[in-house]
Design a protein around this motif. Structure first.
Motif, mmCIF file in Angstrom:
data_model
loop_
_atom_site.group_PDB
_atom_site.id
_atom_site.type_symbol
_atom_site.label_atom_id
_atom_site.label_comp_id
_atom_site.label_asym_id
_atom_site.label_seq_id
_atom_site.Cartn_x
_atom_site.Cartn_y
_atom_site.Cartn_z
ATOM 1 N N VAL A 197 0.802 -1.221 0.000
ATOM 2 C CA VAL A 197 0.000 0.000 0.000
ATOM 3 C C VAL A 197 0.835 1.271 0.000
ATOM 4 O O VAL A 197 0.284 2.364 -0.092
ATOM 5 C CB VAL A 197 -0.985 0.011 1.193
ATOM 6 N N ALA A 198 2.146 1.159 0.107
ATOM 7 C CA ALA A 198 2.996 2.358 0.125
ATOM 8 C C ALA A 198 3.155 2.919 -1.286
ATOM 9 O O ALA A 198 3.235 2.178 -2.280
ATOM 10 C CB ALA A 198 4.357 2.036 0.716
ATOM 11 N N HIS A 199 3.206 4.249 -1.377
ATOM 12 C CA HIS A 199 3.526 4.902 -2.641
ATOM 13 C C HIS A 199 4.853 4.338 -3.161
ATOM 14 O O HIS A 199 5.761 4.031 -2.371
ATOM 15 C CB HIS A 199 3.634 6.410 -2.405
ATOM 16 N N PRO A 200 5.017 4.170 -4.479
ATOM 17 C CA PRO A 200 6.245 3.559 -5.007
ATOM 18 C C PRO A 200 7.538 4.198 -4.521
ATOM 19 O O PRO A 200 8.542 3.496 -4.306
ATOM 20 C CB PRO A 200 6.078 3.714 -6.522
ATOM 21 N N THR A 201 7.551 5.511 -4.330
ATOM 22 C CA THR A 201 8.762 6.168 -3.818
ATOM 23 C C THR A 201 9.105 5.659 -2.423
ATOM 24 O O THR A 201 10.280 5.393 -2.114
ATOM 25 C CB THR A 201 8.571 7.690 -3.791
ATOM 26 N N LEU A 202 8.092 5.512 -1.570
ATOM 27 C CA LEU A 202 8.330 5.020 -0.219
ATOM 28 C C LEU A 202 8.643 3.530 -0.225
ATOM 29 O O LEU A 202 9.467 3.060 0.576
ATOM 30 C CB LEU A 202 7.119 5.313 0.666
#
Length: 390
Positions: free
Chosen positions: A165-170
């Motif tokens: 569920v994390a944004h790809p950057t994170l």
């Protein structure tokens, strides 16, 4: 139908039919005695055997031991780290398409059971993308400096190198980042700006990080400090702002105050749509400082405890309190503003039920509520509710 592992049972196991879900995400059923049992990991329409983990006079809690009749909406959790014990994303065993319906059920139950509203007008839950959405992630740091999540109800760690569920950057940071000697970190990204803020504690020698970042949402750019709250996803902020604006437009109000304004999301969105925003009231020091930047030329930003603010007369109040809700003090501040319309943004369904009961007692009636699934794979739901003066 996917296959599910079944474990052996013993004489202490209890067989239950699960009839619904409750705030917090557990399934609910009743024993033959009538005692209510809250069951972690169970879904409506399932028959399960459970292990009782906690017994009280009026209710018990348990965990699924064996699924005798699975729900057609049950799936294998798509994240290997959830299967390994990560305590996040408690609803990964529920198909994403089914989760918004269950969340609407939670809202209806809270308004009926807690607020005592017999037939609440609750819209279908607005669904958003179920993966790669979180722009803020809080992690623990393991002994080798790697990011990790905690196991459910435990201090034990599950070291990770990705997050569903994390944004790809994170998610990339979870894989690559190392902070030896640190204990925890909060990772934040502006999904639409690309700006990153990392707050590591204790701060490693030589490590520097910005004190704020920017995000674009609801048609405006927002400064967000490390100590300020902002919605977990910009498309969610867009939808919340749209629901608030549409609710007030439908009731033809002109003047508005924004209580618990945070960095100014609703005040700014309302200003963009031509509403006369008279004040944004926020008790948090960092959020109020951000709001002064974000709302320059929009309205006065008042830094004080909402419960202690004297109020000003307006047509409508928008209130977005923390998880504990308005409580009696917040409702009293709303009353001092003498509005004919209140738009309440709730991030906890039990708090929504309590606040709705208080607002009804203060002379308002619930017009409608719209749930918003900001947090897929979890039982959390955001709700925008409109109340009108009788």
């Amino acid at each position: 139908m996917p296959e599910f592992q079944e474990t052996a049972t013993d004489d202490s196991d209890v067989t239950l039919d699960i009839t619904g879900v409750v705030a917090g995400g557990d399934g609910i059923g009743r024993q033959e005695s009538g005692r209510v049992v809250f069951v972690t990991g169970a879904m409506p329409s399932e028959r399960v055997t459970i292990r009782i983990t906690d017994e009280r006079r009026d209710f018990a809690r348990g965990e699924v031991d064996r699924i005798l009749t699975p729900s057609p909406d049950r799936v294998v959790p798509p994240c290997a780290f959830r299967i390994a014990g990560c305590g996040g994303c408690e609803w990964q065993h529920i198909a994403p398409h089914a989760q918004p319906g269950f969340k609407r059920d939670l809202v209806v139950d809270a308004l009926r059971r807690i607020a005592r509203i017999d037939e609440p007008n609750v819209a279908d839950c607005v669904a958003l993308a179920p993966q790669g959405y979180r722009t803020t992630v809080r992690v623990a740091i393991d002994s080798e400096g790697r990011p990790a999540f905690r196991k459910s109800l435990s201090h034990d760690l599950v070291t990770v190198d990705d997050c569903l569920v994390a944004h790809p950057t994170l998610a990339a940071m979870l894989c690559d980042a190392r902070w030896p000697g640190a204990k925890e970190a909060v990772l934040r990204v502006g999904a639409r700006t690309g700006e990153v803020l990392v707050d590591v504690k204790p701060l490693p020698d030589g490590f520097a990080t910005p004190t704020f970042f920017h995000e674009e949402a609801a048609g405006r750019m927002w400064q967000i400090s490390a100590g300020s709250f902002f919605q977990i996803r910009p498309d969610g902020a867009d939808e919340l702002a749209r629901l608030v604006v549409d609710a007030l437009a439908a009731h033809q109000v002109a003047t508005v105050v924004d209580l618990y304004s945070g960095v100014g999301l609703f005040a700014g969105a309302l200003h963009e749509r031509g509403f006369d925003v008279r004040a944004a009231v926020e008790g948090g020091r960092f959020a109020a400082a951000d709001a002064r930047v974000n709302l320059e030329g929009v309205c006065d930003v008042i830094e004080c405890d909402v419960a202690k603010w004297r109020g000003i007369p307006v047509d409508a109040v928008v209130a977005d309190p923390s998880r504990r809700g308005l409580m009696t003090e917040g409702v009293a501040t709303i009353e001092r503003c003498a509005p004919r319309t209140v738009v309440l943004v709730s991030c906890d369904v039990a708090a929504l039920g309590r606040d709705a009961k208080l607002l009804v007692a203060a002379g308002f009636a619930l017009d409608h509520s719209t749930p918003l699934d900001l947090f897929p794979h979890t039982p959390h739901v955001e709700v925008v509710s409109t109340f009108v003066r009788l």
